[in-house]
Design an enzyme around this catalytic site. Structure first.
Site, PDB file in Angstrom:
ATOM      1  N   ASP A 157      45.655 -28.050 144.345  1.00  0.00           N
ATOM      2  CA  ASP A 157      44.484 -27.456 144.987  1.00  0.00           C
ATOM      3  C   ASP A 157      44.174 -28.100 146.328  1.00  0.00           C
ATOM      4  O   ASP A 157      43.487 -27.498 147.160  1.00  0.00           O
ATOM      5  CB  ASP A 157      43.262 -27.577 144.076  1.00  0.00           C
ATOM      6  CG  ASP A 157      43.245 -26.497 143.006  1.00  0.00           C
ATOM      7  OD1 ASP A 157      44.112 -25.613 143.050  1.00  0.00           O
ATOM      8  OD2 ASP A 157      42.371 -26.554 142.119  1.00  0.00           O
ATOM      9  N   ASN A 174      31.928 -39.988 154.225  1.00  0.00           N
ATOM     10  CA  ASN A 174      32.393 -39.842 152.848  1.00  0.00           C
ATOM     11  C   ASN A 174      33.876 -39.496 152.782  1.00  0.00           C
ATOM     12  O   ASN A 174      34.689 -40.320 152.404  1.00  0.00           O
ATOM     13  CB  ASN A 174      31.574 -38.784 152.107  1.00  0.00           C
ATOM     14  CG  ASN A 174      30.435 -39.386 151.313  1.00  0.00           C
ATOM     15  OD1 ASN A 174      30.244 -40.595 151.300  1.00  0.00           O
ATOM     16  ND2 ASN A 174      29.672 -38.547 150.645  1.00  0.00           N
ATOM     17  N   ASP A 211      21.671 -39.188 149.653  1.00  0.00           N
ATOM     18  CA  ASP A 211      22.866 -39.588 150.395  1.00  0.00           C
ATOM     19  C   ASP A 211      23.196 -38.583 151.499  1.00  0.00           C
ATOM     20  O   ASP A 211      23.756 -38.955 152.541  1.00  0.00           O
ATOM     21  CB  ASP A 211      24.060 -39.707 149.442  1.00  0.00           C
ATOM     22  CG  ASP A 211      23.970 -40.941 148.560  1.00  0.00           C
ATOM     23  OD1 ASP A 211      23.081 -41.783 148.818  1.00  0.00           O
ATOM     24  OD2 ASP A 211      24.772 -41.070 147.612  1.00  0.00           O
ATOM     25  N   GLY A 212      22.853 -37.307 151.279  1.00  0.00           N
ATOM     26  CA  GLY A 212      23.102 -36.303 152.301  1.00  0.00           C
ATOM     27  C   GLY A 212      22.342 -36.577 153.579  1.00  0.00           C
ATOM     28  O   GLY A 212      22.843 -36.307 154.684  1.00  0.00           O
TER      29      GLY A 212
END
Length: 411
Positions: free
Chosen positions: A278, A248, A169-170
């Site tokens: 966070d 994404n 996917d990268g």
């Protein structure tokens, strides 16, 4: 033909048949500033995207229709069709992008380049790194083309008909990031660890590519987010840094600070909430199986047009993730009473610091990323979460029932 006559023909074509390639791939905003010869742009392979369904009389042959009759508003039918790409002229140029530092990918790339050139007679573009690797293996690969600078990358969408990715996917994310406007159709082959967007297997690349080049092929239009950073010193919202596109997600977190992130969130100028935790993830539906999933967000079909609003470790028991409609604009502001700056990252890179008073604007980008399907959007999505995540995998309940019940029956 004059340009206004061409536009008239294009508009009539789209009104009759659906979404045409010039609407998906031509960057209208750059027409006035680009010096690219229009005749060269028209040499690209043209295609048509149309709605596909399983039979004209089937339940999936539906349209989005809202009717108003006798004072009653009803939704007559809902769309559940698959988008299909059909070539109207043969593809001429292919761009191959590969995952680096992989011997198996390098071998496959060489085989694929040779097959596409010898059997399909296609023009082939690769990255400069890949071209150097191919020439190291054999000087016969001197027909492979590449680019020299970033300016040539900006013009790739005017030359390339099809993009092939070899990786995970990268690699698909990297391919999408190269196109700041229109994106050619992408055929993603799975050679990574997880493949939510890579349905094709490299062992059968000849059959897969032959089918895609012949067409028609099912397509998933993956939406992207357009992100703009507005500094506190800016005079207005139009004075922004260079916009960034993400396939994404964009993440706003506390970085190395030990303090909670303090973020004020607005949706179309309406206050949503204040994030204390966070951080926050703004994700596309394609990114719903990535960081957002790990933070407790829902998995969403990639064809669903929406923006996921997912907190990261919020210091609250009632802060649940949201899914917002695609047409909204989200504004994330670091308030002046924040104890520390925040950090924004875009698809895991291009990290930017957001100081007090700075804001991040996110909206749906106009140009989606079309990826080819092995079967169709829904089948590929379900297969990816079942194979990649072992979604809802458990032992089947015994048919005989509990042992205690069996003992009672025997007595």
């Amino acid at each position: 033909m004059q340009q206004n006559e061409l536009d008239k023909i294009f508009d009539e074509c789209c009104m009759k048949h659906g979404i045409c390639s010039h609407e998906v791939l031509r960057d209208r905003g750059s027409d006035s500033s680009s010096n690219v010869d229009r005749s060269k742009m028209m040499r690209k392979a043209s295609f048509k995207l149309s709605w596909w369904c399983k039979g004209e009389n089937g339940d999936q042959h539906k349209h989005d229709i809202v009717s108003f009759e006798k004072g009653n508003i009803t939704t007559a039918e809902r769309s559940s069709k698959q988008i299909s790409l059909k070539w109207e002229s043969d593809p001429q140029t292919v761009l191959i992008l590969t995952k680096p530092n992989s011997v198996s990918v390098r071998i496959l790339c060489a085989q694929m380049v040779r097959w596409l050139k010898e059997k399909k007679k296609l023009n082939i573009y690769v990255e400069p790194r890949v071209r150097a690797e191919l020439l190291t293996e054999s000087s016969d690969f001197n027909y492979v083309q590449t680019w020299k600078d970033d300016q040539e990358i900006l013009l790739l969408h005017t030359k390339v008909d099809l993009v092939i990715t070899l990786g995970g996917d990268g690699t698909v994310l990297w391919a999408a990031s190269m196109f700041k406007g229109p994106v050619p159709p992408i055929v993603p082959f799975s050679l990574g660890s997880l493949g939510f967007m890579t349905p094709f297997h490299s062992e059968h690349f000849k059959e897969c590519l032959d089918s895609v080049l012949r067409g028609p092929v099912s397509i998933t239009l993956r939406h992207r987010l357009l992100c703009r950073v507005i500094r506190d010193a800016a005079k207005n919202e139009y004075e922004t840094e260079e916009p960034l596109l993400v396939l994404n997600e964009v993440t706003i977190d506390r970085g190395i600070s030990s303090y909670l992130t303090n973020l004020e969130c607005y949706c179309d100028n309406s206050f949503v909430t204040c994030v204390q935790g966070d951080g926050l993830i703004l994700s596309t539906t394609s990114g719903s199986t990535a960081y957002s999933l790990a933070a407790g967000g829902s998995m969403v079909h990639p064809q669903v047009p929406g923006i996921l609003f997912t907190p990261i470790c919020p210091h609250s028991l009632s802060f649940r993730p949201l899914i917002l409609p695609e047409h909204v604009t989200l504004r994330i502001v670091v308030p002046f009473n924040s104890r520390s700056p925040a950090w924004a990252s875009f698809d895991g890179k291009d990290r930017k610091q957001l100081a007090a008073g700075d804001a991040l604007l996110c909206s749906m980008a106009p140009c989606p990323v079309p990826t080819a399907c092995q079967v169709d959007s829904t089948s590929d999505f379900l297969s990816s979460i079942q194979d990649g995540l072992h979604w809802n995998l458990r032992k089947t309940q015994s048919f005989d029932g509990p042992r205690e019940l069996q003992d009672i029956i025997q007595i």
